[in-house]
Enzyme design. Sequence first.
Site, short mmCIF file in Angstrom:
data_model
loop_
_atom_site.label_atom_id
_atom_site.label_comp_id
_atom_site.label_asym_id
_atom_site.label_seq_id
_atom_site.Cartn_x
_atom_site.Cartn_y
_atom_site.Cartn_z
N ALA A 178 -4.53 7.49 -4.51
CA ALA A 178 -3.16 7.08 -4.83
C ALA A 178 -3.21 5.59 -5.12
O ALA A 178 -3.01 4.75 -4.25
CB ALA A 178 -2.24 7.39 -3.66
N THR B 177 0.85 -1.19 0.00
CA THR B 177 0.00 0.00 0.00
C THR B 177 0.89 1.25 0.00
O THR B 177 2.07 1.16 -0.32
CB THR B 177 -0.99 -0.05 1.20
OG1 THR B 177 -1.92 1.02 1.10
CG2 THR B 177 -0.27 0.04 2.54
N ASN B 178 0.35 2.41 0.30
CA ASN B 178 1.17 3.64 0.31
C ASN B 178 0.63 4.59 1.38
O ASN B 178 -0.33 4.29 2.07
CB ASN B 178 1.19 4.29 -1.08
CG ASN B 178 -0.19 4.71 -1.52
OD1 ASN B 178 -0.81 5.59 -0.93
ND2 ASN B 178 -0.72 4.06 -2.55
N HIS B 179 1.26 5.76 1.48
CA HIS B 179 1.00 6.67 2.59
C HIS B 179 -0.19 7.61 2.40
O HIS B 179 -0.37 8.52 3.21
CB HIS B 179 2.23 7.55 2.84
CG HIS B 179 3.31 6.84 3.59
ND1 HIS B 179 3.08 6.18 4.76
CD2 HIS B 179 4.63 6.69 3.33
CE1 HIS B 179 4.21 5.66 5.21
NE2 HIS B 179 5.16 5.95 4.34
#
Length: 224
Positions: A96, A29-31
Amino acid sequence: FQPKVLAGQQVVVTAGPTFEALDPIRGITNHSSGKMGFAIARAAREAGAEVTLVAGPVHLPTPRGVARIDVQSAREMLEASQGAAQSASVFIATAAVADWRPASQSEQKIKKDGSGQVPVLHFVENPDILQSIAQGERARAGKLFCVGFAAESENLVAHAKAKRERKGIPLLVGNIGPLTFGQDHNSLLLVDAHGVRELPRAPKLALARELVTEIAARLPPGRA
Ligand code: C5P
């Protein structure tokens, strides 16, 4: 008080990260916090639109009056977005989305076998949700106004202009660095066919309201 500049419009917003599972326990995943997208959904609702928010895994309350669809992966986000966009007049992609996902998902937890061998991950490309919706029939017929976002670590203006053209969208919004994951303030760069305009640093909700006004001003008259 917000003027009802989006009265009669149906708006779809994607927000947050996606989560691409490796096995039942782990994933990539991402921030992204989802804050900008949630603020836009709220601002669009306050401006009178009927709003569907397609949200990846985030810890944020649903803005009042907004219909929310929770998803995990890019493919789930694509399906939910395409469904919601079928009757929409505005599509705003703030999510995102992971560019790649693991080529396969293990049904069981991937175990250490004690030999010191590490797993090798193979990736495949995810669908581009914004691009596929922007190239769909509804957008090409001028019935769906598509807005994209760009988070870049360098050369924002050049990348944002190129991205707007590549994705085939009328409006691209750049996050002006430094990257502001999870923060309540941001500054934005609006790129359209006429040029570039900056919305200076402000709380995300204030920027969301300005963006909603900018989008409303670009919609064809009498479409509602
Ligand atoms: O190409 P890039 O990922 O930088 O483009 C960012 C824009 O495209 C954002 O609006 C993002 O929500 C959207 N996007 C998407 N699906 C992807 C990748 C990006 O909708 N797979």
